[in-house]
Design a protein around this motif. Structure first.
Motif, PDB file in Angstrom:
ATOM      1  N   GLY A  55      90.256  -9.574  57.654  1.00 33.95           N
ATOM      2  CA  GLY A  55      91.020  -9.609  56.406  1.00 33.95           C
ATOM      3  C   GLY A  55      91.327  -8.224  55.863  1.00 33.95           C
TER       4      GLY A  55
ATOM      5  N   HIS B 108      95.010  -7.854  57.377  1.00 33.57           N
ATOM      6  CA  HIS B 108      95.748  -8.431  56.256  1.00 33.57           C
ATOM      7  C   HIS B 108      96.104  -7.369  55.225  1.00 33.57           C
ATOM      8  N   GLN B 109      95.138  -6.538  54.846  1.00 31.89           N
ATOM      9  CA  GLN B 109      95.351  -5.638  53.721  1.00 31.89           C
ATOM     10  C   GLN B 109      95.775  -4.228  54.123  1.00 31.89           C
TER      11      GLN B 109
ATOM     12  N   GLN C  20      98.585  -4.626  57.017  1.00 32.88           N
ATOM     13  CA  GLN C  20      99.553  -5.627  56.554  1.00 32.88           C
ATOM     14  C   GLN C  20     100.363  -6.203  57.716  1.00 32.88           C
TER      15      GLN C  20
ATOM     16  N   SER D 135      99.284 -12.416  57.531  1.00 30.87           N
ATOM     17  CA  SER D 135      98.513 -13.174  56.554  1.00 30.87           C
ATOM     18  C   SER D 135      97.987 -14.401  57.289  1.00 30.87           C
ATOM     19  N   VAL D 136      97.157 -15.172  56.630  1.00 38.08           N
ATOM     20  CA  VAL D 136      96.620 -16.355  57.293  1.00 38.08           C
ATOM     21  C   VAL D 136      97.775 -17.279  57.684  1.00 38.08           C
TER      22      VAL D 136
ATOM     23  N   GLN E 102     101.472 -16.793  51.068  1.00 38.86           N
ATOM     24  CA  GLN E 102     100.671 -15.920  51.924  1.00 38.86           C
ATOM     25  C   GLN E 102      99.493 -15.346  51.151  1.00 38.86           C
TER      26      GLN E 102
ATOM     27  N   ASP F 128      95.574 -16.065  52.052  1.00 41.97           N
ATOM     28  CA  ASP F 128      94.637 -14.959  52.259  1.00 41.97           C
ATOM     29  C   ASP F 128      93.482 -15.021  51.261  1.00 41.97           C
TER      30      ASP F 128
ATOM     31  N   HIS G  23      89.605 -15.105  52.213  1.00 40.60           N
ATOM     32  CA  HIS G  23      88.639 -14.111  51.747  1.00 40.60           C
ATOM     33  C   HIS G  23      87.497 -14.761  50.966  1.00 40.60           C
TER      34      HIS G  23
END
Length: 155
Positions: free
Chosen positions: A27, A31-32, A35, A38-39, A48, A52, A56
């Motif tokens: 994650g 994800h962050q 980038q 997203s899930v 999204q 996410d 998390h």
């Protein structure tokens, strides 16, 4: 607390903690920071963010649960080869996260890829699985070497 119960808490707690830790790294990194995904990619931006957020939240609960189980186990150095069981279990849990998440989300459900839109997306997906498999193999090796030595000590 009996040694068998402590050992069981270390086995389960370290697996759960490792699973949650690799989920958190996924994650944070993919994800962050990067980038890349997203899930659930096939939704609008709010969808999204919500997917996410749920991910998390689940990872955080997993980390807390693993921590509680390890706290209940007590100090792993009080058990013969307890550190090997702890480290091996964390690696097995982390590797399992990558393999399960990679196979289910990237290949079966196809809700996202590691780096969607990249011409080498399959390479990223397979590398993700390879890292999971490597962690799993190393974790099993560490735990088994701990068990073998534990058995030879008790023999």
């Amino acid at each position: 607390m009996r040694t068998k119960i402590k050992t069981r808490f270390i086995h389960i707690g370290s697996f759960v903690l490792g699973f949650g830790f690799l989920g958190a790294l996924d994650g944070i990194i993919f994800h962050q920071l990067l980038q890349w995904h997203s899930v659930i990619m096939a939704t609008n931006r709010p969808g999204q963010i919500i997917s996410d957020g749920i991910f998390h939240f689940a990872v955080t609960i997993t980390l807390v649960l693993g921590g509680i189980l390890l706290w209940l186990a007590g100090n792993p150095t009080n058990l013969s080869k307890g550190i090997r069981l702890l480290v091996g279990g964390i690696l097995i849990g982390g590797g399992t996260f990558n393999i399960v998440e990679g196979i289910i989300n990237h290949h079966i459900l196809q809700i996202h890829r590691v780096k969607p839109g990249d011409p080498n997306a399959l390479v990223y997906d397979l590398s993700f699985l390879a890292v999971g498999l490597l962690l799993l193999i190393i974790g099993i090796f560490i735990k088994r070497s701990g068990r073998t030595q534990l058995t030879s000590i008790n023999a």
